[in-house]
Design a protein around this motif. Sequence first.
Motif, mmCIF file in Angstrom:
data_model
loop_
_atom_site.group_PDB
_atom_site.id
_atom_site.type_symbol
_atom_site.label_atom_id
_atom_site.label_comp_id
_atom_site.label_asym_id
_atom_site.label_seq_id
_atom_site.Cartn_x
_atom_site.Cartn_y
_atom_site.Cartn_z
ATOM 1 N N SER A 1 -2.944 -5.347 -3.380
ATOM 2 C CA SER A 1 -3.832 -4.398 -4.065
ATOM 3 C C SER A 1 -3.077 -3.600 -5.121
ATOM 4 N N LEU A 2 -1.820 -3.262 -4.862
ATOM 5 C CA LEU A 2 -1.016 -2.552 -5.869
ATOM 6 C C LEU A 2 -0.776 -3.423 -7.087
ATOM 7 N N VAL A 3 -0.436 -4.670 -6.871
ATOM 8 C CA VAL A 3 -0.162 -5.578 -7.978
ATOM 9 C C VAL A 3 -1.442 -5.849 -8.772
ATOM 10 N N LYS A 4 -2.542 -6.039 -8.059
ATOM 11 C CA LYS A 4 -3.825 -6.305 -8.711
ATOM 12 C C LYS A 4 -4.264 -5.132 -9.590
ATOM 13 N N ARG B 1 7.337 -9.519 -16.199
ATOM 14 C CA ARG B 1 6.280 -9.359 -15.189
ATOM 15 C C ARG B 1 6.904 -9.249 -13.795
ATOM 16 N N GLN B 2 7.902 -10.077 -13.534
ATOM 17 C CA GLN B 2 8.587 -10.036 -12.240
ATOM 18 C C GLN B 2 9.229 -8.669 -12.029
ATOM 19 N N ALA B 3 9.871 -8.137 -13.060
ATOM 20 C CA ALA B 3 10.523 -6.832 -12.957
ATOM 21 C C ALA B 3 9.490 -5.728 -12.736
ATOM 22 N N LYS B 4 8.346 -5.833 -13.401
ATOM 23 C CA LYS B 4 7.288 -4.826 -13.252
ATOM 24 C C LYS B 4 6.736 -4.821 -11.827
ATOM 25 N N ILE B 5 6.513 -6.002 -11.276
ATOM 26 C CA ILE B 5 5.998 -6.098 -9.909
ATOM 27 C C ILE B 5 7.014 -5.543 -8.915
ATOM 28 N N CYS B 6 8.280 -5.891 -9.099
ATOM 29 C CA CYS B 6 9.324 -5.382 -8.195
ATOM 30 C C CYS B 6 9.435 -3.861 -8.277
ATOM 31 N N ASP B 7 9.273 -3.303 -9.474
ATOM 32 C CA ASP B 7 9.286 -1.839 -9.620
ATOM 33 C C ASP B 7 8.132 -1.202 -8.850
ATOM 34 N N ILE B 8 6.954 -1.788 -8.957
ATOM 35 C CA ILE B 8 5.776 -1.262 -8.252
ATOM 36 C C ILE B 8 6.010 -1.284 -6.749
ATOM 37 N N LEU B 9 6.534 -2.402 -6.253
ATOM 38 C CA LEU B 9 6.788 -2.518 -4.820
ATOM 39 C C LEU B 9 7.832 -1.503 -4.366
ATOM 40 N N SER B 10 8.889 -1.348 -5.137
ATOM 41 C CA SER B 10 9.944 -0.382 -4.791
ATOM 42 C C SER B 10 9.422 1.043 -4.765
ATOM 43 N N GLN B 11 8.630 1.405 -5.759
ATOM 44 C CA GLN B 11 8.088 2.757 -5.849
ATOM 45 C C GLN B 11 7.181 3.087 -4.673
ATOM 46 N N ASN B 12 6.599 2.056 -4.059
ATOM 47 C CA ASN B 12 5.689 2.260 -2.940
ATOM 48 C C ASN B 12 6.319 1.942 -1.594
ATOM 49 N N ARG C 1 7.380 -13.732 6.239
ATOM 50 C CA ARG C 1 7.089 -13.388 4.852
ATOM 51 C C ARG C 1 5.841 -14.109 4.351
ATOM 52 N N LYS C 2 5.286 -13.567 3.284
ATOM 53 C CA LYS C 2 4.122 -14.180 2.658
ATOM 54 C C LYS C 2 4.321 -14.094 1.145
ATOM 55 N N GLU C 3 3.983 -15.167 0.452
ATOM 56 C CA GLU C 3 4.160 -15.224 -0.990
ATOM 57 C C GLU C 3 3.138 -14.322 -1.669
ATOM 58 N N LEU C 4 3.631 -13.374 -2.440
ATOM 59 C CA LEU C 4 2.763 -12.418 -3.114
ATOM 60 C C LEU C 4 2.415 -12.864 -4.521
ATOM 61 N N PHE C 5 3.402 -13.357 -5.260
ATOM 62 C CA PHE C 5 3.182 -13.636 -6.679
ATOM 63 C C PHE C 5 4.186 -14.667 -7.170
#
Length: 86
Positions: A80-83, A18-29, A7-11
């Motif tokens: 790149s998705l999070v950025k 903010r944590q929920a938003k990032i997790c949603d983005i990752l899940s959607q992709n 694993r690698k630390e993303l954020f």
Amino acid sequence: MITVLNRKELFITMEMNRQAKICDILSQNGIDYIVKTTNPETAPVLGNRRAHTGSFGINPNYSYEYKIYVHKKDFEKAASLVKSVL
């Protein structure tokens, strides 16, 4: 499967939204992730500071730290998705 070795630390954030938003983005992709949640007030190295000082002056919205990890192979895409969203 994400393990400690791959694993690698993303954020890191202390904001639940903010944590929920990032997790949603990752899940959607279709990117697997792990969230490690800690409460800095009860860090084992320092002991429980709240027991000595109470919770006066502590903003409850920032009482937890969220570390989001992804698999090393997915890190560049996830970053790149999070950025692009934040």
